[in-house]
Structures are given as C-alpha cells and as structure tokens.
Design a protein around this motif. Structure first.
Motif, mmCIF file in Angstrom:
data_model
loop_
_atom_site.group_PDB
_atom_site.id
_atom_site.type_symbol
_atom_site.label_atom_id
_atom_site.label_comp_id
_atom_site.label_asym_id
_atom_site.label_seq_id
_atom_site.Cartn_x
_atom_site.Cartn_y
_atom_site.Cartn_z
ATOM 1 N N GLY A 290 5.408 27.400 62.528
ATOM 2 C CA GLY A 290 5.435 28.488 63.516
ATOM 3 C C GLY A 290 4.312 28.329 64.534
ATOM 4 N N LEU A 291 3.126 27.970 64.046
ATOM 5 C CA LEU A 291 1.969 27.826 64.947
ATOM 6 C C LEU A 291 2.174 26.655 65.916
ATOM 7 N N LEU A 292 2.700 25.566 65.400
ATOM 8 C CA LEU A 292 2.956 24.407 66.272
ATOM 9 C C LEU A 292 3.952 24.794 67.364
ATOM 10 N N ARG A 293 5.032 25.456 66.964
ATOM 11 C CA ARG A 293 6.073 25.818 67.954
ATOM 12 C C ARG A 293 5.522 26.784 68.987
ATOM 13 N N ARG A 294 4.729 27.730 68.527
ATOM 14 C CA ARG A 294 4.174 28.728 69.453
ATOM 15 C C ARG A 294 3.261 28.061 70.484
ATOM 16 N N ASN A 295 2.737 26.887 70.146
ATOM 17 C CA ASN A 295 1.871 26.160 71.070
ATOM 18 C C ASN A 295 2.624 25.039 71.792
ATOM 19 N N ALA A 296 3.939 25.211 71.885
ATOM 20 C CA ALA A 296 4.787 24.291 72.655
ATOM 21 C C ALA A 296 4.750 22.863 72.106
ATOM 22 N N LEU A 297 4.623 22.762 70.787
ATOM 23 C CA LEU A 297 4.582 21.436 70.159
ATOM 24 C C LEU A 297 5.835 21.213 69.314
ATOM 25 N N PRO A 298 6.338 19.974 69.284
ATOM 26 C CA PRO A 298 7.545 19.693 68.512
ATOM 27 C C PRO A 298 7.256 19.605 67.009
ATOM 28 N N THR A 299 8.277 19.888 66.203
ATOM 29 C CA THR A 299 8.096 19.803 64.741
ATOM 30 C C THR A 299 9.153 18.910 64.100
ATOM 31 N N SER A 300 9.974 18.265 64.929
ATOM 32 C CA SER A 300 10.986 17.375 64.359
ATOM 33 C C SER A 300 11.240 16.218 65.324
ATOM 34 N N THR A 301 11.992 15.250 64.846
ATOM 35 C CA THR A 301 12.296 14.070 65.654
ATOM 36 C C THR A 301 13.699 13.571 65.326
ATOM 37 N N GLU A 302 14.274 12.870 66.289
ATOM 38 C CA GLU A 302 15.605 12.294 66.079
ATOM 39 C C GLU A 302 15.526 10.945 65.360
ATOM 40 N N TYR A 303 14.340 10.351 65.306
ATOM 41 C CA TYR A 303 14.231 9.016 64.701
ATOM 42 C C TYR A 303 14.490 9.079 63.194
ATOM 43 N N GLY A 304 15.016 7.984 62.652
ATOM 44 C CA GLY A 304 15.340 7.933 61.231
ATOM 45 C C GLY A 304 14.122 7.557 60.391
ATOM 46 N N ALA A 305 14.205 7.907 59.088
ATOM 47 C CA ALA A 305 13.070 7.694 58.175
ATOM 48 C C ALA A 305 12.654 6.224 58.093
ATOM 49 N N GLU A 306 13.644 5.327 57.964
ATOM 50 C CA GLU A 306 13.309 3.898 57.804
ATOM 51 C C GLU A 306 12.573 3.366 59.037
ATOM 52 N N ASP A 307 13.041 3.772 60.218
ATOM 53 C CA ASP A 307 12.408 3.299 61.459
ATOM 54 C C ASP A 307 10.975 3.818 61.577
ATOM 55 N N ILE A 308 10.806 5.104 61.285
ATOM 56 C CA ILE A 308 9.449 5.690 61.369
ATOM 57 C C ILE A 308 8.532 4.977 60.365
ATOM 58 N N TYR A 309 9.062 4.774 59.161
ATOM 59 C CA TYR A 309 8.282 4.119 58.094
ATOM 60 C C TYR A 309 7.807 2.725 58.548
ATOM 61 N N ARG A 310 8.745 1.949 59.082
ATOM 62 C CA ARG A 310 8.404 0.585 59.501
ATOM 63 C C ARG A 310 7.273 0.594 60.536
ATOM 64 N N LYS A 311 7.372 1.467 61.513
ATOM 65 C CA LYS A 311 6.349 1.535 62.573
ATOM 66 C C LYS A 311 5.040 2.131 62.043
ATOM 67 N N SER A 312 5.148 3.041 61.082
ATOM 68 C CA SER A 312 3.935 3.674 60.533
ATOM 69 C C SER A 312 3.051 2.664 59.823
ATOM 70 N N LEU A 313 3.664 1.615 59.320
ATOM 71 C CA LEU A 313 2.901 0.682 58.478
ATOM 72 C C LEU A 313 1.911 -0.177 59.243
ATOM 73 N N SER A 314 2.021 -0.198 60.559
ATOM 74 C CA SER A 314 1.015 -0.956 61.313
ATOM 75 C C SER A 314 -0.251 -0.124 61.474
ATOM 76 N N ASP A 315 -0.255 1.064 60.857
ATOM 77 C CA ASP A 315 -1.401 1.960 60.933
ATOM 78 C C ASP A 315 -2.653 1.286 60.357
ATOM 79 N N LYS A 316 -3.800 1.560 61.017
ATOM 80 C CA LYS A 316 -5.063 0.942 60.582
ATOM 81 C C LYS A 316 -5.498 1.406 59.194
ATOM 82 N N LYS A 317 -4.961 2.532 58.740
ATOM 83 C CA LYS A 317 -5.394 3.094 57.452
ATOM 84 C C LYS A 317 -4.845 2.310 56.266
#
Ligand code: NAD
Ligand code: GLY
Length: 354
Positions: A290-317
C-alpha cells in the motif's frame, strides 16, 4: 539545523536544513580551510544551482574555484568521465589540500567521490546531494564507483566525504518520478529497521510535507549501519533489500524501468514471498504494498520468474554458489539470509504468484 555524525574510519557530519545551499561555503570552510575548490556537477543541476554554490564558496574565501560539468544521467558514470575529471584536476593544479564539491544526485556523487578517492591517492570531497536518493543514501557512507560495460558500480572505492550538506528545498525541482524513486529507498529503511519512519510515512499524506524529518531519520539509520559495518561485510548488506531481484528487473528492461521502481518491485516480490512462506506477517506485507503504491511506485512486473532469476544472478552479492538475500520478517525487521543461488528462484516464483 539537523546534524548527524558518521563515525566510520573518519568522522564527519551531515547537515540538513532548508536554504542551506546559500551557506555551503560558510559551513565548509571550518572543515577544509580556505583552499582551492572544484565543483563537480551535471548540466541539469549546475544550471539550476551551480551559481548559488559557486557564489557561496567565493563569499567564504575559497580560491580558484572551477567547475566540471558532465551530461546528466547514468551514462556519464563511466571510466571516460572519470579520466576526464582526474585529468582536469591535474591540469588545473589541484593539490592534496584542496577539495572537490559533488553537487548533484548519485551519479555525480559516485563519480566525483571515486575521482577524489583516486586523485593524488585521495583528496577531500564534500557531498551536496540534490536528489532524494542521494540525500538519504548515496551521499552518506563513502561508497564511490563508476560503471563499466560488464556492470554497474564494478569499479570503485570506499572514500568517505568530509562533510555532507543537504538542502531539502532543491528537491522541489525534481521530476516527480525521480522523487518517487527516492521514496523507494526511504520506504526501504522502514522495512529494514525503522518502524517509526514506516509509521510516519503510512500516516502522512504527502511525504514532501515532512521531508526534512524523513531525510534525518533515514540518514540516522544509515549512520548506524555504516558505523557498524563500513566496508559492507555484514549488516550494511541489509541496505540491499529489494536490490537483487530489482537488479534483475532493471537489466531485463534494459534500464527503462528506473532503479527506484525496480527496487520497489524487488521489495514487493521478496516481501510477498516471505509472507507466503510464513516468514513475514501478511498484514505487514500489505502495508508495504500500500505504501509503495501510494508513492507512485510499482509492485509487480510482467517479466517471468526464470528471466528475472537469470538476470539477478549477475548481482555483486553473489559468492560462488551462494548469495546473501535480504528477507523481510516484518516491518522494521529485515534479515540477511545466506542461501544457495537457486533459492532466489523460489522466492521470485512465490513473490510473483502470491
Ligand atoms: P542521478 O544522479 O542521475 O539524478 C537523476 C536525475 O535527476 C538526473 O537527470 C539529474 O540531472 C536530475 N537532478 C538531480 N537533482 C535535481 C534537482 N534538484 N532538480 C532537478 N533535477 C535534478 O540519479 P540518482 O537517482 O540521484 O542516483 C543514482 C545513482 O546513485 C546510481 O548510479 C546508483 O548506482 C548510485 N547509488 C549510489 C549509492 C552509494 O552508496 N554510493 C547508493 C545508491 C545509489
Ligand atoms: N546504498 C548501499 C550502501 O551504501 O551500502
């Protein structure tokens, strides 16, 4: 005037006050002395605020003031700008006793900070943040970096500023979507460790009405975290809440999704997953969404889980086969979880489904 002191490898103050921009010189001289000053900025910010800063520095007795202005935007945070900036500092005769002022958002702060870390093996720099993100996050804590084609912030250094001067009135000229992106980082502190901040945000209509207090609360949170873990080996990683999954969304969109929007999506996905797994109360997850939406921020995405996962893995962490995830267990209670990288896919799937 609000003053927060950072106690890291060096100690310095963050000063916050409306109208402070015209007192930059007077407030900096006690820290640096009347030395030679370079103002680094981007074209948008310099045209709005450069003259006021330069005239304040002149009035306070700084000598040989020059300015170095880059085109605005993330594209400028690269090794080419870095080389041009250190070459400029060398050619213009800056010495170790002089000082660099970084007037701008996170791009200017990171670039000017990294150049200051490297030039003459380190000269002093002062942050004058002009975006909400820079006020509450990037200007504080000494992370400096530039991007290379292989990824964002891959070349950098820890170099603490000597002072941070924050004038919240400059946020009045920010495009609304840039302000909203800063709010993602503000809300992040609420989810990591700051219930009073979360409650203040939830209770108040327009965050601009309390912006000075909000910045102060965030900076205090960051001061506490950096004071404990300056070099990012432990609890400082909590500041990455929403960033691993957000990073995946951001790169999938080829950066058309703004960083703050991606962080908001990342926080929403990981919190929904934590709620679905019984780790986080459902009502806390709903409050966040609710707080994110009230501040004009998105809370969902059209991208699929596998695609997000693959790109997330290049994360420095990521460290080999494991990754440190920041998982909310409730408002103001986020925890670091070290898990096999594959677990990230489970979180993303759960967070997208629920
Ligand atoms: P930014 O510096 O690119 O600023 C966003 C836009 O707003 C720019 O076009 C800029 O010209 C404009 N702008 C800035 N201040 C303005 C003002 N007062 N009025 C009107 N326009 C203004 O982006 P940002 O969001 O501030 O920072 C993002 C960068 O910060 C990224 O490179 C990110 O990696 C870095 N960052 C660093 C840290 C850190 O700890 N060092 C933390 C978070 C983010
Ligand atoms: N913005 C993340 C950090 O300063 O560690």
């Amino acid at each position: 005037m609000k003053k927060i002191t950072i106690e890291a490898s060096s100690e310095y103050d963050i000063l916050i006050e409306k109208g402070l921009l015209d007192r930059v010189g007077e407030l900096s001289v006690p820290v640096t002395g009347k030395v030679k000053a370079a103002v680094v900025s981007d074209d948008t910010v310099f045209s709005l605020y450069g003259e006021r800063v330069v005239s304040s520095l002149e009035g306070a007795g700084y000598t040989g003031i020059t300015s170095f202005v880059i085109p605005h935007g993330e594209e400028s945070k690269n090794l080419d700008s870095f080389t041009r900036l250190i070459t400029y500092l060398a050619e213009t005769g800056y010495t170790r006793s002089d000082v660099v002022f970084a007037l701008g958002g996170g791009v200017v702060g990171d670039l000017a900070g990294f150049a200051s870390a490297c030039f003459l093996r380190g000269i002093r720099f002062i942050q004058i943040p002009t975006t909400l993100l820079a006020c509450v996050d990037s200007s504080v804590g000494g992370k400096t970096a530039v991007d290379i084609p292989m990824g964002k912030n891959l070349v950098g250094a820890f170099h603490q500023p000597s002072l941070v001067l924050c004038d919240p009135t400059v946020l009045d000229t920010l495009p609304p979507e840039t302000f909203a992106c800063g709010m993602a980082e503000v809300i992040k502190y609420g989810m990591i460790c700051d219930r009073p901040l979360f409650e203040l945000l939830a209770a108040s209509g327009d965050p601009r009405e309390n912006i000075e207090t909000i910045i102060e609360m965030c900076v205090k949170d960051k001061a506490a975290i950096v004071g404990e873990d300056e070099f990012d080996t432990g609890m400082r990683q909590l500041l990455n809440l929403g960033h691993t999954i957000g990073h995946g969304v951001e790169s999938l969109s080829d950066f058309s999704v703004m960083h703050g929007e991606a962080v908001a999506i990342g926080m929403a996905i990981i919190t929904r997953a934590a709620a679905a797994m019984g780790l986080c109360p459902t009502e806390d997850c709903q409050s966040l969404l609710g707080l994110l939406r009230r501040n004009a921020l998105p809370t969902s995405t059209e991208y699929g889980a596998e695609d997000i996962y693959r790109k997330s893995l290049s994360d420095k962490k990521r460290k080999g086969g494991t990754i440190t995830l920041v998982v909310p267990h409730g408002i103001a209670d986020s925890r670091l979880i070290s898990c096999p990288v594959e677990t990230v896919l489970d979180y993303i799937k759960q967070g997208l489904q629920s």
